[in-house]
Design a protein around this motif. Structure first.
Motif, PDB file in Angstrom:
ATOM      1  N   ARG A 126      10.633 -14.422   2.570  1.00 52.38           N
ATOM      2  CA  ARG A 126      10.691 -15.555   1.645  1.00 52.38           C
ATOM      3  C   ARG A 126       9.375 -16.327   1.536  1.00 52.38           C
ATOM      4  O   ARG A 126       9.370 -17.549   1.376  1.00 52.38           O
ATOM      5  N   LEU A 127       8.286 -15.597   1.613  1.00 48.77           N
ATOM      6  CA  LEU A 127       6.982 -16.208   1.362  1.00 48.77           C
ATOM      7  C   LEU A 127       6.759 -16.239  -0.145  1.00 48.77           C
ATOM      8  O   LEU A 127       7.330 -15.430  -0.887  1.00 48.77           O
ATOM      9  N   ASP A 128       5.918 -17.159  -0.610  1.00 58.05           N
ATOM     10  CA  ASP A 128       5.698 -17.251  -2.053  1.00 58.05           C
ATOM     11  C   ASP A 128       4.804 -16.111  -2.539  1.00 58.05           C
ATOM     12  O   ASP A 128       4.248 -15.338  -1.754  1.00 58.05           O
ATOM     13  N   GLU A 129       4.681 -16.023  -3.865  1.00 57.87           N
ATOM     14  CA  GLU A 129       3.946 -14.904  -4.473  1.00 57.87           C
ATOM     15  C   GLU A 129       2.487 -14.829  -4.017  1.00 57.87           C
ATOM     16  O   GLU A 129       2.008 -13.758  -3.646  1.00 57.87           O
ATOM     17  N   PRO A 130       1.726 -15.931  -4.030  1.00 57.34           N
ATOM     18  CA  PRO A 130       0.334 -15.852  -3.559  1.00 57.34           C
ATOM     19  C   PRO A 130       0.229 -15.388  -2.109  1.00 57.34           C
ATOM     20  O   PRO A 130      -0.676 -14.614  -1.763  1.00 57.34           O
ATOM     21  N   GLN A 131       1.148 -15.820  -1.259  1.00 58.52           N
ATOM     22  CA  GLN A 131       1.134 -15.387   0.142  1.00 58.52           C
ATOM     23  C   GLN A 131       1.477 -13.899   0.253  1.00 58.52           C
ATOM     24  O   GLN A 131       0.912 -13.181   1.079  1.00 58.52           O
ATOM     25  N   ALA A 132       2.396 -13.438  -0.595  1.00 62.16           N
ATOM     26  CA  ALA A 132       2.776 -12.022  -0.586  1.00 62.16           C
ATOM     27  C   ALA A 132       1.601 -11.149  -1.015  1.00 62.16           C
ATOM     28  O   ALA A 132       1.364 -10.074  -0.449  1.00 62.16           O
ATOM     29  N   ILE A 133       0.854 -11.603  -2.016  1.00 65.23           N
ATOM     30  CA  ILE A 133      -0.328 -10.860  -2.468  1.00 65.23           C
ATOM     31  C   ILE A 133      -1.379 -10.831  -1.366  1.00 65.23           C
ATOM     32  O   ILE A 133      -1.984  -9.788  -1.086  1.00 65.23           O
ATOM     33  N   ALA A 134      -1.587 -11.964  -0.722  1.00 66.69           N
ATOM     34  CA  ALA A 134      -2.556 -12.026   0.375  1.00 66.69           C
ATOM     35  C   ALA A 134      -2.161 -11.081   1.499  1.00 66.69           C
ATOM     36  O   ALA A 134      -2.998 -10.346   2.051  1.00 66.69           O
ATOM     37  N   SER A 135      -0.878 -11.066   1.842  1.00 65.76           N
ATOM     38  CA  SER A 135      -0.371 -10.175   2.886  1.00 65.76           C
ATOM     39  C   SER A 135      -0.572  -8.720   2.499  1.00 65.76           C
ATOM     40  O   SER A 135      -1.002  -7.889   3.315  1.00 65.76           O
ATOM     41  N   SER A 136      -0.284  -8.402   1.255  1.00 66.98           N
ATOM     42  CA  SER A 136      -0.437  -7.031   0.773  1.00 66.98           C
ATOM     43  C   SER A 136      -1.876  -6.541   0.911  1.00 66.98           C
ATOM     44  O   SER A 136      -2.133  -5.446   1.421  1.00 66.98           O
ATOM     45  N   MET A 137      -2.818  -7.355   0.479  1.00 64.86           N
ATOM     46  CA  MET A 137      -4.222  -6.959   0.527  1.00 64.86           C
ATOM     47  C   MET A 137      -4.749  -6.905   1.965  1.00 64.86           C
ATOM     48  O   MET A 137      -5.541  -6.024   2.313  1.00 64.86           O
ATOM     49  N   GLU A 138      -4.290  -7.824   2.797  1.00 66.51           N
ATOM     50  CA  GLU A 138      -4.749  -7.834   4.189  1.00 66.51           C
ATOM     51  C   GLU A 138      -4.229  -6.615   4.947  1.00 66.51           C
ATOM     52  O   GLU A 138      -4.950  -6.006   5.735  1.00 66.51           O
ATOM     53  N   VAL A 139      -2.975  -6.253   4.698  1.00 69.14           N
ATOM     54  CA  VAL A 139      -2.372  -5.108   5.392  1.00 69.14           C
ATOM     55  C   VAL A 139      -2.876  -3.788   4.821  1.00 69.14           C
ATOM     56  O   VAL A 139      -3.042  -2.807   5.547  1.00 69.14           O
ATOM     57  N   GLY A 140      -3.144  -3.763   3.515  1.00 69.65           N
ATOM     58  CA  GLY A 140      -3.512  -2.505   2.857  1.00 69.65           C
ATOM     59  C   GLY A 140      -4.984  -2.175   2.837  1.00 69.65           C
ATOM     60  O   GLY A 140      -5.370  -1.009   2.718  1.00 69.65           O
ATOM     61  N   ILE A 141      -5.857  -3.188   2.936  1.00 73.02           N
ATOM     62  CA  ILE A 141      -7.303  -2.943   2.855  1.00 73.02           C
ATOM     63  C   ILE A 141      -7.899  -3.098   4.255  1.00 73.02           C
ATOM     64  O   ILE A 141      -7.982  -4.202   4.783  1.00 73.02           O
ATOM     65  N   HIS A 142      -8.300  -1.993   4.837  1.00 75.32           N
ATOM     66  CA  HIS A 142      -8.807  -1.999   6.207  1.00 75.32           C
ATOM     67  C   HIS A 142     -10.329  -2.115   6.249  1.00 75.32           C
ATOM     68  O   HIS A 142     -11.019  -1.746   5.293  1.00 75.32           O
ATOM     69  N   ASN A 143     -10.822  -2.611   7.363  1.00 70.88           N
ATOM     70  CA  ASN A 143     -12.265  -2.640   7.605  1.00 70.88           C
ATOM     71  C   ASN A 143     -12.671  -1.253   8.099  1.00 70.88           C
ATOM     72  O   ASN A 143     -12.797  -1.012   9.298  1.00 70.88           O
ATOM     73  N   THR A 144     -12.845  -0.334   7.157  1.00 66.95           N
ATOM     74  CA  THR A 144     -13.123   1.056   7.526  1.00 66.95           C
ATOM     75  C   THR A 144     -14.499   1.220   8.175  1.00 66.95           C
ATOM     76  O   THR A 144     -14.741   2.219   8.848  1.00 66.95           O
ATOM     77  N   THR A 145     -15.384   0.250   7.976  1.00 67.49           N
ATOM     78  CA  THR A 145     -16.690   0.328   8.628  1.00 67.49           C
ATOM     79  C   THR A 145     -16.521   0.297  10.150  1.00 67.49           C
ATOM     80  O   THR A 145     -17.248   0.984  10.880  1.00 67.49           O
ATOM     81  N   ILE A 146     -15.567  -0.493  10.637  1.00 69.06           N
ATOM     82  CA  ILE A 146     -15.293  -0.523  12.076  1.00 69.06           C
ATOM     83  C   ILE A 146     -14.804   0.835  12.549  1.00 69.06           C
ATOM     84  O   ILE A 146     -15.266   1.371  13.558  1.00 69.06           O
ATOM     85  N   ALA A 147     -13.848   1.414  11.807  1.00 62.21           N
ATOM     86  CA  ALA A 147     -13.307   2.721  12.188  1.00 62.21           C
ATOM     87  C   ALA A 147     -14.394   3.794  12.169  1.00 62.21           C
ATOM     88  O   ALA A 147     -14.476   4.626  13.084  1.00 62.21           O
ATOM     89  N   LEU A 148     -15.238   3.766  11.145  1.00 63.06           N
ATOM     90  CA  LEU A 148     -16.321   4.755  11.043  1.00 63.06           C
ATOM     91  C   LEU A 148     -17.322   4.586  12.181  1.00 63.06           C
ATOM     92  O   LEU A 148     -17.791   5.575  12.761  1.00 63.06           O
ATOM     93  N   THR A 149     -17.656   3.354  12.498  1.00 58.13           N
ATOM     94  CA  THR A 149     -18.623   3.101  13.573  1.00 58.13           C
ATOM     95  C   THR A 149     -18.092   3.591  14.916  1.00 58.13           C
ATOM     96  O   THR A 149     -18.812   4.244  15.682  1.00 58.13           O
TER      97      THR A 149
END
Length: 290
Positions: A223-246
């Motif tokens: 029951r989070l609002d729409e802006p919070q849901a979008i923020a959660s989606s992007m935070e969970v879905g977009i990884h810091n792949t530079t860390i993984a690559l390093t």
């Protein structure tokens, strides 16, 4: 590629600069903000730290990946969200302040969760030997993740003007490093790249789509609002792949482990953009209806 000084020395330094830049964008208030949105922060963190590795593990088993590629997918799953998530959240009208708070906390947690999840994966998939993250390597991961962030926050506290001037150059540098390292990792395995992409392309694509969807749906269920849901989606879905690559290239000294993160670093931009537009389009009719 993984024997060169550029990878063993230059890449950790480049990541340290990127994490320093992240620190320049953070303040103690970002951590205090967590107290004002505990449910939103807890939801995203539980999804990212606990649920994502389970999903990645399931995909790895379902697609029967080779041990080193399997470890690479698990390393990717353990990597935190990055500052790019803040940008995508801004583009699609998410709660950017929530993203900043999550990025700050994730940067600290990652120093502990990455070694833990990666070591479990190395043991489970029987990819041990020189690949293990021993105590010294765990400390190395913590040093290149946490220390620069703390230094960046201290510098920002002393000089906000410098932090503001450095923001854009560091962001550009981050993108350049990511592109160079991802392309380099793929070229380093060019003889096997066709087979690798065939193996991990679908896995990483599914993982990205599931991560974005889970971040959004999980937030709405809570029951989070729409802006919070979008923020959660992007935070969970977009990884810091530079860390993984390093970590894959300079700490674990394995180009093959880096392949999933390299492929993901390309796919996540495409899928996150498509997902963002999908959410925006879905919301538009309801706004018009009002």
């Amino acid at each position: 590629m993984n024997d060169s000084a550029l990878i063993s020395i230059g890449l950790p330094i480049a990541l340290a600069i990127i994490m320093f830049g992240l620190g320049l964008s953070l303040t103690p208030a970002d951590f205090r903000r967590v107290a004002r949105t505990p449910r939103a922060v807890a939801t995203a963190l539980v999804l990212q730290v606990l649920v994502l590795p389970v999903i990645a593990f399931g995909l790895v088993l379902a697609f029967d990946l080779e041990p080193l590629l399997a470890v690479g997918v698990m390393l990717l799953a353990a990597s935190p969200g990055g500052t790019t998530a803040n940008l995508f959240s801004h583009l699609f009208r998410g709660d950017v302040a929530l993203n900043v708070s999550l990025t700050a906390i994730n940067s600290v947690l990652a120093a502990f969760t990455i070694p833990l999840i990666t070591n479990v994966a190395i043991t489970y998939f029987d990819a041990e030997g020189e690949l293990g993250l021993q105590v010294g390597k765990v400390l190395q991961v913590m040093a290149i993740v946490i220390v620069p962030v703390v230094i960046g926050m201290v510098v920002r506290d002393r000089s906000e003007a410098f932090a503001a001037r450095a923001d854009r150059p560091v962001r550009v540098f981050s993108i350049v490093v990511l592109v160079v390292v991802a392309v380099g990792a793929l070229l380093g395995e060019r003889d096997n790249i066709g087979g690798y992409i065939q193996q991990v392309g679908l896995v990483t694509g599914l993982f990205c789509f599931l991560s974005l969807s889970l971040g959004y749906a999980g937030a709405r269920v809570m029951r989070l609002d729409e802006p919070q849901a979008i923020a959660s989606s992007m935070e969970v879905g977009i990884h810091n792949t530079t860390i993984a690559l390093t970590i894959a290239l300079s700490v674990l000294d394995s180009t093959e482990v880096a392949i999933p993160a390299a492929v993901y670093s390309v796919l996540m931009y495409v899928l996150a953009t498509a997902f963002g537009f999908l959410i925006t389009r879905r919301r538009t009719p309801s706004r018009v209806a009002r």
